[in-house]
Structure formats: C-alpha cells, structure tokens
Scaffold this motif. Structure first.
Motif, PDB file in Angstrom:
ATOM      1  N   ILE A  69      12.671  36.790  -1.243  1.00  0.00           N
ATOM      2  CA  ILE A  69      12.261  35.393  -1.108  1.00  0.00           C
ATOM      3  C   ILE A  69      12.135  34.793  -2.495  1.00  0.00           C
ATOM      4  O   ILE A  69      11.461  35.344  -3.358  1.00  0.00           O
ATOM      5  CB  ILE A  69      10.941  35.291  -0.326  1.00  0.00           C
ATOM      6  N   GLU A  70      12.788  33.691  -2.694  1.00  0.00           N
ATOM      7  CA  GLU A  70      12.838  33.030  -4.002  1.00  0.00           C
ATOM      8  C   GLU A  70      11.635  32.114  -4.227  1.00  0.00           C
ATOM      9  O   GLU A  70      11.114  32.021  -5.322  1.00  0.00           O
ATOM     10  CB  GLU A  70      14.128  32.216  -4.097  1.00  0.00           C
ATOM     11  N   LYS A  71      11.211  31.415  -3.166  1.00  0.00           N
ATOM     12  CA  LYS A  71      10.122  30.446  -3.330  1.00  0.00           C
ATOM     13  C   LYS A  71       9.443  30.223  -1.984  1.00  0.00           C
ATOM     14  O   LYS A  71      10.084  30.218  -0.949  1.00  0.00           O
ATOM     15  CB  LYS A  71      10.689  29.132  -3.862  1.00  0.00           C
ATOM     16  N   ILE A  72       8.121  30.036  -2.035  1.00  0.00           N
ATOM     17  CA  ILE A  72       7.344  29.675  -0.851  1.00  0.00           C
ATOM     18  C   ILE A  72       6.568  28.411  -1.192  1.00  0.00           C
ATOM     19  O   ILE A  72       5.943  28.327  -2.251  1.00  0.00           O
ATOM     20  CB  ILE A  72       6.364  30.794  -0.446  1.00  0.00           C
ATOM     21  N   VAL A 104       2.933  25.993  -4.661  1.00  0.00           N
ATOM     22  CA  VAL A 104       4.275  26.550  -4.822  1.00  0.00           C
ATOM     23  C   VAL A 104       4.179  27.931  -5.452  1.00  0.00           C
ATOM     24  O   VAL A 104       3.552  28.106  -6.494  1.00  0.00           O
ATOM     25  CB  VAL A 104       5.157  25.635  -5.706  1.00  0.00           C
ATOM     26  N   LEU A 105       4.815  28.903  -4.797  1.00  0.00           N
ATOM     27  CA  LEU A 105       4.926  30.265  -5.320  1.00  0.00           C
ATOM     28  C   LEU A 105       6.383  30.488  -5.685  1.00  0.00           C
ATOM     29  O   LEU A 105       7.258  30.376  -4.822  1.00  0.00           O
ATOM     30  CB  LEU A 105       4.525  31.298  -4.271  1.00  0.00           C
ATOM     31  N   ARG A 106       6.643  30.732  -6.952  1.00  0.00           N
ATOM     32  CA  ARG A 106       8.012  31.008  -7.386  1.00  0.00           C
ATOM     33  C   ARG A 106       8.163  32.500  -7.637  1.00  0.00           C
ATOM     34  O   ARG A 106       7.319  33.118  -8.260  1.00  0.00           O
ATOM     35  CB  ARG A 106       8.348  30.245  -8.657  1.00  0.00           C
ATOM     36  N   LYS A 107       9.255  33.031  -7.095  1.00  0.00           N
ATOM     37  CA  LYS A 107       9.586  34.449  -7.238  1.00  0.00           C
ATOM     38  C   LYS A 107       8.425  35.367  -6.867  1.00  0.00           C
ATOM     39  O   LYS A 107       7.952  36.155  -7.682  1.00  0.00           O
ATOM     40  CB  LYS A 107      10.088  34.737  -8.644  1.00  0.00           C
ATOM     41  N   PRO A 108       7.968  35.291  -5.614  1.00  0.00           N
ATOM     42  CA  PRO A 108       6.889  36.183  -5.194  1.00  0.00           C
ATOM     43  C   PRO A 108       7.342  37.634  -5.016  1.00  0.00           C
ATOM     44  O   PRO A 108       6.529  38.510  -4.775  1.00  0.00           O
ATOM     45  CB  PRO A 108       6.430  35.583  -3.871  1.00  0.00           C
TER      46      PRO A 108
END
Length: 122
Positions: A69-72, A104-108
């Motif tokens: 997953i790339e972003k949430i 925003v979560l980037r690169k989780p």
C-alpha cells in the motif's frame, strides 16, 4: 473492498485472486481476506439462455502479490493521533491537516499479500 488479480489471464476462475475487506472501527484499520469461489452454469430453457452463479467461501488465497500500500487517507478525522502503529509494533509516519480533518499516511509498508492491523493512538 479491493480486488486484485494478474490482470491478464482468466486464472481468477481457479481462485487466483485476492479480495480484501478493509474495516475501520475504534481507531483501528484492518485488512482481512475474503475468499470466494464462484461457479457459472449456463443452461438453455424455452429458447433462452439462463446463467446461474453459485458462490462458495473458502479459507485459502491462491494469488500472491509483492505489492504494498502506497498511501492511506482518512477523511473527517476530528483530531490527530499521537501515534500510529502496525500490528508488528512499527510506527508509521503521518501528516494531519486540522482545517481539512485529513490524515495522510505515506508508505505505511503494508503488504497486500498479508492481513494487517493499523492502530491510531488518540
């Protein structure tokens, strides 16, 4: 829900796919596999062709993927969490915009090929 297959073949008919259900409750986002095999029967009756679908839930995934997953993005979150952790107690970096109530979560680094849990510590 997220559906993933190889995008090229008809292997999904043999169960080569992933169907992932996401759930967000009590500040916990989780992923869970949903395994469905479906069968299609075609039969003629009175000059018409009828299709009947049968679904059967199974307990094993057959499609492997190396995708992450790339972003949430969480929309409408009233306040920023103090910390975000994965189920293996790894912290996840995030940005919160209070005026837009946007988290925003980037690169989780959450693999699609595994079930996982993400906890927002409030």
């Amino acid at each position: 829900m997220l559906y993933i297959d190889d995008g090229q073949s008809l292997d999904y008919q043999n169960g080569n796919y992933l169907l992932i259900e996401f759930n967000f409750e009590n500040n916990i986002l989780s992923s869970k596999y949903v395994f469905i095999h479906f069968f299609l029967f075609l039969f003629p009756l009175f000059g018409y062709h009828f299709y009947i679908f049968f679904f059967r839930f199974t307990d094993a995934a057959r499609f492997g993927t190396t995708e992450f997953i790339e972003k949430i993005v969480f929309v409408g979150l009233k306040k920023a969490p103090s910390k975000i952790e994965t189920d293996d107690i790894r912290s996840v970096e995030f940005k919160y915009d209070a005026s837009k109530q946007l988290l925003v979560l980037r690169k989780p680094t959450l693999a699609l090929a595994q079930e996982w849990i993400l906890t927002l510590k409030m």
